[in-house]
Design a protein around this motif. Structure first.
Motif, PDB file in Angstrom:
ATOM      1  N   THR A 207     -70.283  28.329  36.373  1.00  0.00           N
ATOM      2  CA  THR A 207     -69.248  28.315  37.943  1.00  0.00           C
ATOM      3  C   THR A 207     -69.379  26.993  38.222  1.00  0.00           C
ATOM      4  O   THR A 207     -68.411  26.704  38.723  1.00  0.00           O
ATOM      5  CB  THR A 207     -69.713  29.289  38.720  1.00  0.00           C
ATOM      6  OG1 THR A 207     -71.209  29.483  38.885  1.00  0.00           O
ATOM      7  CG2 THR A 207     -69.473  30.790  38.023  1.00  0.00           C
ATOM      8  N   ARG A 208     -70.591  26.362  38.004  1.00  0.00           N
ATOM      9  CA  ARG A 208     -70.900  25.052  38.508  1.00  0.00           C
ATOM     10  C   ARG A 208     -69.930  23.978  37.667  1.00  0.00           C
ATOM     11  O   ARG A 208     -69.053  23.103  38.267  1.00  0.00           O
ATOM     12  CB  ARG A 208     -72.160  24.434  38.473  1.00  0.00           C
ATOM     13  CG  ARG A 208     -72.349  23.147  39.123  1.00  0.00           C
ATOM     14  CD  ARG A 208     -73.956  22.711  38.945  1.00  0.00           C
ATOM     15  NE  ARG A 208     -74.968  23.420  39.436  1.00  0.00           N
ATOM     16  CZ  ARG A 208     -75.784  24.151  38.805  1.00  0.00           C
ATOM     17  NH1 ARG A 208     -75.687  24.187  37.443  1.00  0.00           N
ATOM     18  NH2 ARG A 208     -76.680  24.967  39.243  1.00  0.00           N
ATOM     19  N   ARG A 209     -69.710  24.212  36.404  1.00  0.00           N
ATOM     20  CA  ARG A 209     -68.865  23.335  35.515  1.00  0.00           C
ATOM     21  C   ARG A 209     -67.341  23.629  35.514  1.00  0.00           C
ATOM     22  O   ARG A 209     -66.687  22.798  35.291  1.00  0.00           O
ATOM     23  CB  ARG A 209     -69.294  23.346  34.297  1.00  0.00           C
ATOM     24  CG  ARG A 209     -70.707  22.731  34.012  1.00  0.00           C
ATOM     25  CD  ARG A 209     -70.927  22.276  32.444  1.00  0.00           C
ATOM     26  NE  ARG A 209     -70.461  23.673  31.758  1.00  0.00           N
ATOM     27  CZ  ARG A 209     -71.622  24.695  31.538  1.00  0.00           C
ATOM     28  NH1 ARG A 209     -72.685  24.583  31.805  1.00  0.00           N
ATOM     29  NH2 ARG A 209     -71.032  25.781  30.700  1.00  0.00           N
ATOM     30  N   ASN A 210     -66.944  24.988  36.183  1.00  0.00           N
ATOM     31  CA  ASN A 210     -65.651  25.194  36.009  1.00  0.00           C
ATOM     32  C   ASN A 210     -64.786  26.054  37.382  1.00  0.00           C
ATOM     33  O   ASN A 210     -64.335  26.989  37.143  1.00  0.00           O
ATOM     34  CB  ASN A 210     -65.520  26.623  34.985  1.00  0.00           C
ATOM     35  CG  ASN A 210     -65.886  26.049  33.382  1.00  0.00           C
ATOM     36  OD1 ASN A 210     -65.165  25.614  32.932  1.00  0.00           O
ATOM     37  ND2 ASN A 210     -67.200  26.267  33.171  1.00  0.00           N
ATOM     38  N   VAL A 211     -65.323  25.369  38.552  1.00  0.00           N
ATOM     39  CA  VAL A 211     -64.487  25.647  39.784  1.00  0.00           C
ATOM     40  C   VAL A 211     -63.087  25.326  39.470  1.00  0.00           C
ATOM     41  O   VAL A 211     -62.596  24.358  39.058  1.00  0.00           O
ATOM     42  CB  VAL A 211     -65.120  24.614  40.727  1.00  0.00           C
ATOM     43  CG1 VAL A 211     -64.225  24.707  42.152  1.00  0.00           C
ATOM     44  CG2 VAL A 211     -66.748  24.968  41.185  1.00  0.00           C
ATOM     45  N   GLY A 212     -62.105  26.403  40.091  1.00  0.00           N
ATOM     46  CA  GLY A 212     -60.921  26.302  39.852  1.00  0.00           C
ATOM     47  C   GLY A 212     -60.454  27.105  38.459  1.00  0.00           C
ATOM     48  O   GLY A 212     -59.215  27.306  38.486  1.00  0.00           O
ATOM     49  N   GLU A 213     -61.267  27.519  37.581  1.00  0.00           N
ATOM     50  CA  GLU A 213     -60.911  28.126  36.387  1.00  0.00           C
ATOM     51  C   GLU A 213     -60.953  29.639  36.633  1.00  0.00           C
ATOM     52  O   GLU A 213     -61.691  30.142  37.564  1.00  0.00           O
ATOM     53  CB  GLU A 213     -61.917  27.756  35.044  1.00  0.00           C
ATOM     54  CG  GLU A 213     -61.919  26.323  34.879  1.00  0.00           C
ATOM     55  CD  GLU A 213     -60.535  25.897  34.126  1.00  0.00           C
ATOM     56  OE1 GLU A 213     -60.386  26.475  32.885  1.00  0.00           O
ATOM     57  OE2 GLU A 213     -59.775  24.949  34.538  1.00  0.00           O
ATOM     58  N   ILE A 214     -60.309  30.251  35.725  1.00  0.00           N
ATOM     59  CA  ILE A 214     -60.432  31.860  35.942  1.00  0.00           C
ATOM     60  C   ILE A 214     -61.305  32.510  34.836  1.00  0.00           C
ATOM     61  O   ILE A 214     -61.590  31.877  33.793  1.00  0.00           O
ATOM     62  CB  ILE A 214     -58.948  32.576  35.295  1.00  0.00           C
ATOM     63  CG1 ILE A 214     -57.964  31.711  36.134  1.00  0.00           C
ATOM     64  CG2 ILE A 214     -59.050  33.852  35.309  1.00  0.00           C
ATOM     65  CD1 ILE A 214     -56.494  31.982  35.736  1.00  0.00           C
ATOM     66  N   LEU A 215     -62.037  33.332  35.438  1.00  0.00           N
ATOM     67  CA  LEU A 215     -63.143  34.197  34.682  1.00  0.00           C
ATOM     68  C   LEU A 215     -62.848  35.720  34.870  1.00  0.00           C
ATOM     69  O   LEU A 215     -62.589  36.093  35.829  1.00  0.00           O
ATOM     70  CB  LEU A 215     -64.599  34.042  35.549  1.00  0.00           C
ATOM     71  CG  LEU A 215     -65.523  34.661  34.725  1.00  0.00           C
ATOM     72  CD1 LEU A 215     -66.124  34.108  33.379  1.00  0.00           C
ATOM     73  CD2 LEU A 215     -67.057  34.906  35.540  1.00  0.00           C
ATOM     74  N   ALA A 216     -62.421  36.146  33.738  1.00  0.00           N
ATOM     75  CA  ALA A 216     -62.048  37.555  33.579  1.00  0.00           C
ATOM     76  C   ALA A 216     -63.247  38.351  33.305  1.00  0.00           C
ATOM     77  O   ALA A 216     -64.372  37.870  32.520  1.00  0.00           O
ATOM     78  CB  ALA A 216     -61.276  37.710  32.446  1.00  0.00           C
ATOM     79  N   PRO A 232     -69.465  27.243  43.164  1.00  0.00           N
ATOM     80  CA  PRO A 232     -70.318  27.653  42.136  1.00  0.00           C
ATOM     81  C   PRO A 232     -71.170  28.857  42.664  1.00  0.00           C
ATOM     82  O   PRO A 232     -71.218  28.960  44.092  1.00  0.00           O
ATOM     83  CB  PRO A 232     -71.609  26.410  42.069  1.00  0.00           C
ATOM     84  CG  PRO A 232     -70.500  25.166  42.526  1.00  0.00           C
ATOM     85  CD  PRO A 232     -69.540  25.816  43.291  1.00  0.00           C
ATOM     86  N   ILE A 233     -71.463  29.694  41.959  1.00  0.00           N
ATOM     87  CA  ILE A 233     -72.201  31.002  42.386  1.00  0.00           C
ATOM     88  C   ILE A 233     -73.643  30.949  41.691  1.00  0.00           C
ATOM     89  O   ILE A 233     -73.874  30.929  40.535  1.00  0.00           O
ATOM     90  CB  ILE A 233     -71.423  32.210  41.791  1.00  0.00           C
ATOM     91  CG1 ILE A 233     -70.281  32.313  42.331  1.00  0.00           C
ATOM     92  CG2 ILE A 233     -72.342  33.483  42.079  1.00  0.00           C
ATOM     93  CD1 ILE A 233     -69.461  33.492  41.907  1.00  0.00           C
ATOM     94  N   LEU A 234     -74.414  30.623  42.648  1.00  0.00           N
ATOM     95  CA  LEU A 234     -75.903  29.981  42.149  1.00  0.00           C
ATOM     96  C   LEU A 234     -76.893  31.321  42.386  1.00  0.00           C
ATOM     97  O   LEU A 234     -78.117  31.219  42.029  1.00  0.00           O
ATOM     98  CB  LEU A 234     -76.377  28.851  42.905  1.00  0.00           C
ATOM     99  CG  LEU A 234     -75.452  27.748  42.960  1.00  0.00           C
ATOM    100  CD1 LEU A 234     -75.918  26.669  43.529  1.00  0.00           C
ATOM    101  CD2 LEU A 234     -75.039  27.370  41.429  1.00  0.00           C
ATOM    102  N   GLY A 235     -76.689  32.312  43.126  1.00  0.00           N
ATOM    103  CA  GLY A 235     -77.716  33.148  43.559  1.00  0.00           C
ATOM    104  C   GLY A 235     -77.985  34.425  42.579  1.00  0.00           C
ATOM    105  O   GLY A 235     -78.899  35.277  42.818  1.00  0.00           O
ATOM    106  N   GLY A 236     -77.237  34.370  41.382  1.00  0.00           N
ATOM    107  CA  GLY A 236     -77.486  35.530  40.529  1.00  0.00           C
ATOM    108  C   GLY A 236     -76.856  36.764  40.957  1.00  0.00           C
ATOM    109  O   GLY A 236     -77.235  37.818  40.287  1.00  0.00           O
TER     110      GLY A 236
END
Length: 274
Positions: A207-216, A232-236
């Motif tokens: 998520t840190r490297r792909n802000v703005g991208e789509i995660l299905a 970025p989603i860092l908390g697990g």
């Protein structure tokens, strides 16, 4: 301890064991008469990276038992051979639906749709644009994901888009603490998940490297949701959205905690229990 006391203790233990055995023999056995016996066979041919063995068979039995418990069904499961399983169900309504849920692989995947952008949003990166994603609703209010090929607007099957994506994480990266809950933002029912330590790191890095991208988020090859990564989603921790009813969310949570089947199961036959 004297020999006399030791001998007395042994006698008492023997009598206690005998009485317990007698009690077990007199307890009424659970009757499934009038129910259904389902014979399932593991489809192990062509499974990439999977070795089918006794451990996989034992895992399958355990998962099937947990699924019956999750559905509130007092059935029985046993392995007939290493790749064949017998499930005995009591007389229940919706038997066909129960069997389908029981044998679902529950294969959860998180996939990076790197070649997709939403029709309602500008392209984030030049590489995004091979497919255009539009979201609508069906008559029941569920989300329908439609992909078209660039400017041609030709509808593309979701399977093709998923094949042209990158696998980021799977259900194996989750801790067995998944639960159904309410989203405090809109009070819809969601499934809350927590990643393992390794999964947390992979998810944070992605998520840190792909802000703005789509995660299905994909369950058994069906897209449940396809959010755009805003931060970025860092908390697990994360949540799965999918227009769930509370019952469906709870059942999915319990199935995810039980784990995915090592291999798909096919129905060999069903028969009535006399």
């Amino acid at each position: 301890m004297s020999k006399r006391i030791l001998a007395l203790a042994v006698v008492c233990a023997s009598l206690f064991a005998a009485s317990c055995q007698k009690l077990i023999q007199t307890l009424p056995q659970r009757s499934l008469s009038g129910g259904t016996r389902v014979i399932l066979k593991a489809q192990t041919t062509g499974l990439p990276g999977t070795v089918w063995n006794r451990e996989a068979a034992e895992t399958t039995v355990g998962i099937l038992e947990k699924r019956l418990t999750a559905m509130g069904i007092a059935g029985r499961v046993r392995a007939d051979r290493e790749d064949t399983f017998v499930v005995e169900l009591p007389r229940i309504e919706g038997r066909a639906s129960v069997i389908e849920r029981l044998k679902a692989t529950t294969n959860l995947e998180f996939r990076h749709l790197y070649s997709v952008h939403y029709a309602s949003e500008p392209r984030w990166r030049p590489v995004a644009g091979k497919y255009v994603l539009d979201v609508s609703q069906d008559e029941k209010g569920g989300e329908v994901y439609t992909f078209t090929a660039g400017k041609s607007e030709t509808v593309v099957p979701a399977d093709r888009v998923l094949a042209d994506s990158r696998l980021v994480l799977t259900g194996a990266d989750l801790q067995p603490v998944t639960r159904a809950t309410k989203d405090p933002r809109n009070y819809t029912t969601v499934v809350a998940i927590e990643f393992t330590s390794e999964g947390k790191k992979k998810f944070a890095d992605f998520t840190r490297r792909n802000v703005g991208e789509i995660l299905a988020i994909v369950l058994d090859k069906k897209i449940l949701s396809a959010p755009t990564i805003r931060d970025p989603i860092l908390g697990g921790k994360a949540q799965i959205e999918g227009r769930f009813t509370p019952t469906d969310a709870q059942r999915l949570a319990e199935f995810l905690n039980a784990g995915a089947l090592p291999a798909p199961l096919a129905i060999v036959r069903t028969e009535s229990i006399p």
